[in-house]
Design an enzyme around this catalytic site. Sequence first.
Site, PDB file in Angstrom:
ATOM      1  N   GLU A  49     -81.396  30.647 -47.838  1.00 44.92           N
ATOM      2  CA  GLU A  49     -81.311  31.334 -49.133  1.00 44.92           C
ATOM      3  C   GLU A  49     -80.565  32.648 -48.978  1.00 44.92           C
ATOM      4  O   GLU A  49     -81.024  33.696 -49.457  1.00 44.92           O
ATOM      5  CB  GLU A  49     -82.714  31.590 -49.703  1.00 44.92           C
ATOM      6  CG  GLU A  49     -83.426  30.340 -50.145  1.00 44.92           C
ATOM      7  CD  GLU A  49     -84.681  30.648 -50.976  1.00 44.92           C
ATOM      8  OE1 GLU A  49     -85.266  31.728 -50.811  1.00 44.92           O
ATOM      9  OE2 GLU A  49     -85.059  29.791 -51.794  1.00 44.92           O
ATOM     10  N   GLU A  53     -86.053  22.683 -51.307  1.00 47.43           N
ATOM     11  CA  GLU A  53     -87.440  23.140 -51.320  1.00 47.43           C
ATOM     12  C   GLU A  53     -88.015  22.888 -52.704  1.00 47.43           C
ATOM     13  O   GLU A  53     -87.745  23.645 -53.642  1.00 47.43           O
ATOM     14  CB  GLU A  53     -87.537  24.636 -50.994  1.00 47.43           C
ATOM     15  CG  GLU A  53     -87.192  24.980 -49.568  1.00 47.43           C
ATOM     16  CD  GLU A  53     -87.315  26.472 -49.281  1.00 47.43           C
ATOM     17  OE1 GLU A  53     -88.067  27.169 -50.007  1.00 47.43           O
ATOM     18  OE2 GLU A  53     -86.643  26.944 -48.355  1.00 47.43           O
TER      19      GLU A  53
END
Length: 583
Positions: A158, A234
């Site tokens: 991320e 995710e």
Amino acid sequence: MDGFRVGADGFELDGRPVRLLSGALHYFRVHEEQWRHRLAMLRALGLNCVETYVPWNLHEPGPGDYRDVEALGRFLDAVREAGLWAIVRPGPYICAEWENGGLPHWLTGVVGARARTRDEEYLGHVGRWFRRLLREVVPRQHGGPGGGPVIMVQVENEYGSYGSDRVYLAHLADLLRAAGVRVPLFTSDGPEDHMLSGGSLPGVLATVNFGSGARAAFAKLREHRPSGPLMCMEFWCGWFDHWGAEHVVRDAGDAAAALAEILECGASVNLYMAHGGTNFAGWAGANRGGGALHDGALEPDVTSYDYDAPIDEHGRPTAKFEAFRDVLARYAPGPLPEPPAPLPVLGAPVSAALADWAPLDAVLDRLGTPEAEHAVPPTFEELDVDRGLVRYALTVPGPRGPCPLSVRGLRDRAVVYVDGERAGVLTEDEPVLGVPVAGHARVELWVESLGRVNYGPRLGEPKGIEGGVLHERQYLHGVRARGLRLDAFDVAPAVREIPGGGQGRGRPGLYRGALSVRGAGDAALELPGFTRGFVWVNGFNLGRYWSVGPQRSLYVPGPVLREGENEVWVLELEEGGERVALR
Ligand code: GLA
């Protein structure tokens, strides 16, 4: 064509289209003797792949001091034996509610805000670490001579939620390739423009992370990537807890509907988490609250990483397991395997008095870092303490009248003693002692880290005292400091030699006792009357306990216990209790 490939509309395995039904399971959060059981549970849930991060700080506690990096290889071998594929996310930053987001304290202590950038010093250490860690991954790639389970490897984590250094990201991808990674690389980011543009790389698959709203999230991804496989890397099917806050749960039906939406989009998925496990040994990280800046109060993560996942912390199926299995079964090539036989559980509850006790000073004398005097208080990093505590001792000169005593830049929590008497607890938000102190006085501050920040702009901030100790507005200089690293307790014989002072009677210190077990197996340990600290069973550190909750007991993996006597140590930092109980 052989191998795993990123095609124009989806993934391909050995020339055939394939959908990844993956689940996160961190090998470092599960006792090794339970890996096989947990992997079989993933298969029974309807998954064909497992995803794991790699925590750098666990495997390299000091520069060049590598510890059991082979565990990753052993885990990947177990994955292969379980008949699953593997996605590896080596970081170097992993977030993951893990101490410092996986970055070593000895590195962030030096590079500070230069971490996660093109900075040469930072990248020098990353390169060296990657070359070591990838020795476990490269021979285990799908399509390679070893025929291993690894089908994809992530670049950073991320990154678009943190920085904009594309040179850094591209360098990492080059590093992975140069070390021999041949399977597809990918990035993962939140489904927002700045995250996707900041965190993705041309020519590298981009994936998205979210907990609901698959259609909107994939539409956003398509704006950035008009073709290629869709994957939610995710899918947050549960969430984690902070000490002192409410326990978080997510409804099984709601989560199953969100999962169904992902799969209806034709996408691949990675359940985050399929099985969360436990933050053993004080490795739990922390957040900063306070809105978008993530710059507010520290919110330390609890020891359990149950995550309200479909397979709970004890490895048992939950209602979410059944609901997900129903959804996933629709996408399976055949009938799903049945769950494996449950692992043994404790035969009968047992409790024991912790009759032996040693004061904290004696523990520090035996296991602490060498004491030295410093002009100003050193940070944990300067003392090479990652998880643990530091005793700062100093003098208020005298004679002088009573004035407020305070700490600037305190992280995270100090129990204060004035002339040997407990005088109060200071925190970052309440850094002024309730009672004024007159000189001459001896002051001791036992400062504890509650877990390093793993997300947001304050990633990598130091622990301990960053400013100084003040009397009125005067800095108190000349500070003796001594650290106690949690891994100092790994030397069991030294702990046994610490002189016991009889019963602790509620005081802080190291409590010891033995639990007599009949029928060793999975259990939960309760510490009624104890306040905050760490607990070991047979030398295995179960993690932090804290009476503020919401976590009330600690998971004890069955393999840690043995028939008969089991040794228990409790390092209590505030107010001790008398007994512990296993159930
Ligand atoms: C992000 C991170 C993960 C984890 C989750 C929350 O998506 O990438 O490592 O921290 O948030 O559990």
